[in-house]
Design a protein around this motif. Structure first.
Motif, mmCIF file in Angstrom:
data_model
loop_
_atom_site.group_PDB
_atom_site.id
_atom_site.type_symbol
_atom_site.label_atom_id
_atom_site.label_comp_id
_atom_site.label_asym_id
_atom_site.label_seq_id
_atom_site.Cartn_x
_atom_site.Cartn_y
_atom_site.Cartn_z
ATOM 1 N N MET A 1 56.737 123.431 122.462
ATOM 2 C CA MET A 1 56.679 122.234 123.277
ATOM 3 C C MET A 1 56.865 122.598 124.742
ATOM 4 O O MET A 1 57.379 123.670 125.067
ATOM 5 C CB MET A 1 57.767 121.242 122.834
ATOM 6 N N ILE A 2 56.418 121.718 125.612
ATOM 7 C CA ILE A 2 56.716 121.875 127.030
ATOM 8 C C ILE A 2 57.388 120.605 127.520
ATOM 9 O O ILE A 2 57.033 119.492 127.129
ATOM 10 C CB ILE A 2 55.485 122.234 127.884
ATOM 11 N N ILE A 3 58.399 120.791 128.369
ATOM 12 C CA ILE A 3 59.228 119.693 128.843
ATOM 13 C C ILE A 3 58.862 119.398 130.283
ATOM 14 O O ILE A 3 58.957 120.271 131.149
ATOM 15 C CB ILE A 3 60.721 120.059 128.708
ATOM 16 N N LEU A 4 58.420 118.188 130.537
ATOM 17 C CA LEU A 4 57.903 117.798 131.853
ATOM 18 C C LEU A 4 59.057 117.275 132.698
ATOM 19 O O LEU A 4 59.255 116.074 132.854
ATOM 20 C CB LEU A 4 56.805 116.758 131.683
ATOM 21 N N SER A 5 59.818 118.204 133.264
ATOM 22 C CA SER A 5 61.079 117.840 133.908
ATOM 23 C C SER A 5 60.989 117.728 135.415
ATOM 24 O O SER A 5 61.940 117.271 136.054
ATOM 25 C CB SER A 5 62.164 118.864 133.542
ATOM 26 N N ASP A 6 59.876 118.130 136.020
ATOM 27 C CA ASP A 6 59.805 118.105 137.474
ATOM 28 C C ASP A 6 59.621 116.673 137.970
ATOM 29 O O ASP A 6 58.702 115.965 137.568
ATOM 30 C CB ASP A 6 58.666 118.986 137.982
ATOM 31 N N LYS A 7 60.477 116.265 138.891
ATOM 32 C CA LYS A 7 60.493 114.861 139.309
ATOM 33 C C LYS A 7 59.241 114.462 140.086
ATOM 34 O O LYS A 7 58.966 113.262 140.221
ATOM 35 C CB LYS A 7 61.729 114.568 140.156
ATOM 36 N N SER A 8 58.476 115.422 140.579
ATOM 37 C CA SER A 8 57.290 115.061 141.345
ATOM 38 C C SER A 8 56.137 114.591 140.471
ATOM 39 O O SER A 8 55.209 113.954 140.958
ATOM 40 C CB SER A 8 56.825 116.248 142.200
ATOM 41 N N VAL A 9 56.189 114.879 139.167
ATOM 42 C CA VAL A 9 55.099 114.457 138.288
ATOM 43 C C VAL A 9 55.517 113.391 137.274
ATOM 44 O O VAL A 9 54.660 112.750 136.671
ATOM 45 C CB VAL A 9 54.477 115.660 137.543
ATOM 46 N N ILE A 10 56.821 113.172 137.089
ATOM 47 C CA ILE A 10 57.267 112.179 136.105
ATOM 48 C C ILE A 10 56.722 110.784 136.416
ATOM 49 O O ILE A 10 56.215 110.102 135.510
ATOM 50 C CB ILE A 10 58.806 112.184 135.990
ATOM 51 N N PRO A 11 56.771 110.309 137.671
ATOM 52 C CA PRO A 11 56.200 108.977 137.932
ATOM 53 C C PRO A 11 54.719 108.885 137.576
ATOM 54 O O PRO A 11 54.258 107.854 137.073
ATOM 55 C CB PRO A 11 56.422 108.793 139.439
ATOM 56 N N MET A 12 53.967 109.956 137.805
ATOM 57 C CA MET A 12 52.549 109.956 137.476
ATOM 58 C C MET A 12 52.334 109.805 135.966
ATOM 59 O O MET A 12 51.422 109.094 135.522
ATOM 60 C CB MET A 12 51.897 111.253 137.966
ATOM 61 N N ILE A 13 53.189 110.443 135.179
ATOM 62 C CA ILE A 13 53.053 110.358 133.728
ATOM 63 C C ILE A 13 53.392 108.948 133.249
ATOM 64 O O ILE A 13 52.726 108.400 132.369
ATOM 65 C CB ILE A 13 53.935 111.416 133.049
ATOM 66 N N PHE A 14 54.426 108.346 133.825
ATOM 67 C CA PHE A 14 54.750 106.959 133.475
ATOM 68 C C PHE A 14 53.563 106.042 133.790
ATOM 69 O O PHE A 14 53.193 105.193 132.966
ATOM 70 C CB PHE A 14 55.986 106.494 134.247
ATOM 71 N N ARG A 15 52.977 106.194 134.968
ATOM 72 C CA ARG A 15 51.848 105.332 135.335
ATOM 73 C C ARG A 15 50.660 105.534 134.405
ATOM 74 O O ARG A 15 50.019 104.570 133.958
ATOM 75 C CB ARG A 15 51.437 105.594 136.792
ATOM 76 N N ALA A 16 50.365 106.798 134.115
ATOM 77 C CA ALA A 16 49.221 107.087 133.251
ATOM 78 C C ALA A 16 49.443 106.540 131.839
ATOM 79 O O ALA A 16 48.511 106.023 131.214
ATOM 80 C CB ALA A 16 48.970 108.595 133.198
ATOM 81 N N THR A 17 50.676 106.637 131.347
ATOM 82 C CA THR A 17 50.988 106.109 130.020
ATOM 83 C C THR A 17 50.812 104.594 129.987
ATOM 84 O O THR A 17 50.252 104.032 129.032
ATOM 85 C CB THR A 17 52.426 106.485 129.625
ATOM 86 N N THR A 18 51.285 103.924 131.035
ATOM 87 C CA THR A 18 51.117 102.471 131.133
ATOM 88 C C THR A 18 49.638 102.098 131.161
ATOM 89 O O THR A 18 49.193 101.191 130.440
ATOM 90 C CB THR A 18 51.822 101.946 132.393
ATOM 91 N N ASN A 19 48.872 102.794 131.984
ATOM 92 C CA ASN A 19 47.443 102.477 132.101
ATOM 93 C C ASN A 19 46.697 102.710 130.794
ATOM 94 O O ASN A 19 45.746 101.989 130.470
ATOM 95 C CB ASN A 19 46.813 103.328 133.207
ATOM 96 N N TYR A 20 47.132 103.700 130.046
ATOM 97 C CA TYR A 20 46.473 104.053 128.790
ATOM 98 C C TYR A 20 46.797 103.056 127.677
ATOM 99 O O TYR A 20 45.926 102.690 126.881
ATOM 100 C CB TYR A 20 46.897 105.461 128.380
ATOM 101 N N LEU A 21 48.062 102.607 127.606
ATOM 102 C CA LEU A 21 48.500 101.800 126.470
ATOM 103 C C LEU A 21 48.478 100.291 126.730
ATOM 104 O O LEU A 21 48.458 99.505 125.787
ATOM 105 C CB LEU A 21 49.899 102.230 126.041
ATOM 106 N N ASN A 22 48.492 99.866 127.993
ATOM 107 C CA ASN A 22 48.409 98.424 128.259
ATOM 108 C C ASN A 22 47.189 97.772 127.625
ATOM 109 O O ASN A 22 47.311 96.692 127.017
ATOM 110 C CB ASN A 22 48.417 98.163 129.759
#
Length: 333
Positions: A1-22
């Motif tokens: 597994m890879i852990i996405l811990s860098d704070k500069s990309v976490i907001p982007m992943i949240f946004r992309a997840t929202t856009n994908y699942l909404n």
């Protein structure tokens, strides 16, 4: 597994997840921020009847919170939830201009779906308070051990007579689904990596001038912090290593495996540092910087479309750098 811990990309992943699942009917998805070995990331999706989305006015709720203070964004969202009659909230990292100025998108959970507990920090193991993916994972594991469906930190903490306790939101059974999402599918129109590998323009980036080239590349949102960091820290001989490591990932780019690509990038960067005579103590910081550089090169051809491979490399730079150095140096006497 890879852990996405860098704070500069976490907001982007949240946004992309929202856009994908909404569009699939899930209003308030919560990503684990961990890519499993099969390339999937699990997302907690509250049932539509217990989830809403609100616009929290920044000037009212986030005046003391810097935009990339992720635990702070979680904590401030809770005040908005309380004021609007909800039991729990967390940011989705979208933002917009409203009648009262800038607003932050906030996922809201109703009381019937959630229980808030103070849990001894020792229940979660030795994890940094701002390690977002591991905090989510360990809260989820705690929830399952205690007959809940999943958990999430609210990032409040205090000390009582028992010791340090962490505020933890526990989702009740029957109110959520745990959905595996292919990480690369979260981002639309990913770059054609075959073209990238074959492109002399990008393979031939001279890292002697890469600092300056960053100014000429339109870096997508979420990579600005990485770009600035790389520009300040990566110079000279270390910069030359970035192109070597980038080129070494060709077979994994072609295979389409984002997980192997990120891990191979970290391992190859560590090997390059060892070959260059670096000590293990200095290895991790250099590997992190090299991974940021590789992520920027990958992102450069499509600056306005977040690239999943670049996000995985940059997002795991912190967690994978120490692992890669340990793997590389562990057989030394």
């Amino acid at each position: 597994m890879i852990i996405l811990s860098d704070k500069s990309v976490i907001p982007m992943i949240f946004r992309a997840t929202t856009n994908y699942l909404n569009p699939q009917g899930y209003r308030a998805p919560l990503p684990d921020l961990i890519i499993e070995d099969d390339g999937y990331m699990y997302v907690t999706c509250p049932n539509p009847e217990v989830a809403d989305v609100g616009d929290a006015v920044v000037s009212e709720y986030f005046t003391d919170v810097y935009h990339d203070d992720i635990p702070g964004r979680f904590r401030a969202s809770l005040k908005y939830a309380a004021d609007t009659g909800y039991a729990f909230a967390f940011p989705n990292f979208h933002q917009a201009s409203g009648d009262k100025g800038l607003v932050y998108g906030t996922n809201l959970i109703k009381s019937e779906a959630i229980e808030i507990r103070d849990v001894l920090a020792s229940e979660f193991g030795d994890i940094a308070g701002d390690d977002i993916p591991r905090r989510i994972k360990t809260a989820g594991n705690y929830a399952i051990r205690n007959n809940f469906a999943w958990g999430c930190p609210n990032f409040h903490q205090r000390r009582d007579e028992s010791g340090l306790v962490y505020g933890t939101a526990l989702f009740k059974s029957g109110f959520i689904k745990r959905i595996p999402v292919k990480f690369v599918e979260l981002f639309s129109n990913p770059v054609d990596f075959q073209s990238l590998v074959d492109s002399s323009e990008h393979n031939a980036i001279s890292l002697n001038t890469f600092k300056e080239k960053i100014d000429d590349i339109g870096i997508g949102e979420g990579f600005k912090n990485v770009a600035g960091y790389f520009k300040e820290k990566v110079t000279g001989p270390l910069a030359e290593v970035v192109t070597k490591v980038f080129k070494s990932t060709e077979e994994f780019i072609r295979s389409g495996d984002v997980n192997k690509h990120a891990k191979h990038t970290a391992l190859n960067a560590a090997r390059q540092q060892k070959e260059n005579g670096s000590s293990e103590e200095l290895c991790a910081d250099a590997v992190r910087d090299i991974m940021f550089g590789v992520a920027l090169i990958i992102q450069a051809p499509t600056p306005t479309v977040p690239n999943p491979y670049a996000i995985a490399v940059a997002g795991s730079a912190i967690s994978l750098s120490k692992w890669a150095c340990h793997e590389t140096y562990k057989n030394e006497s």
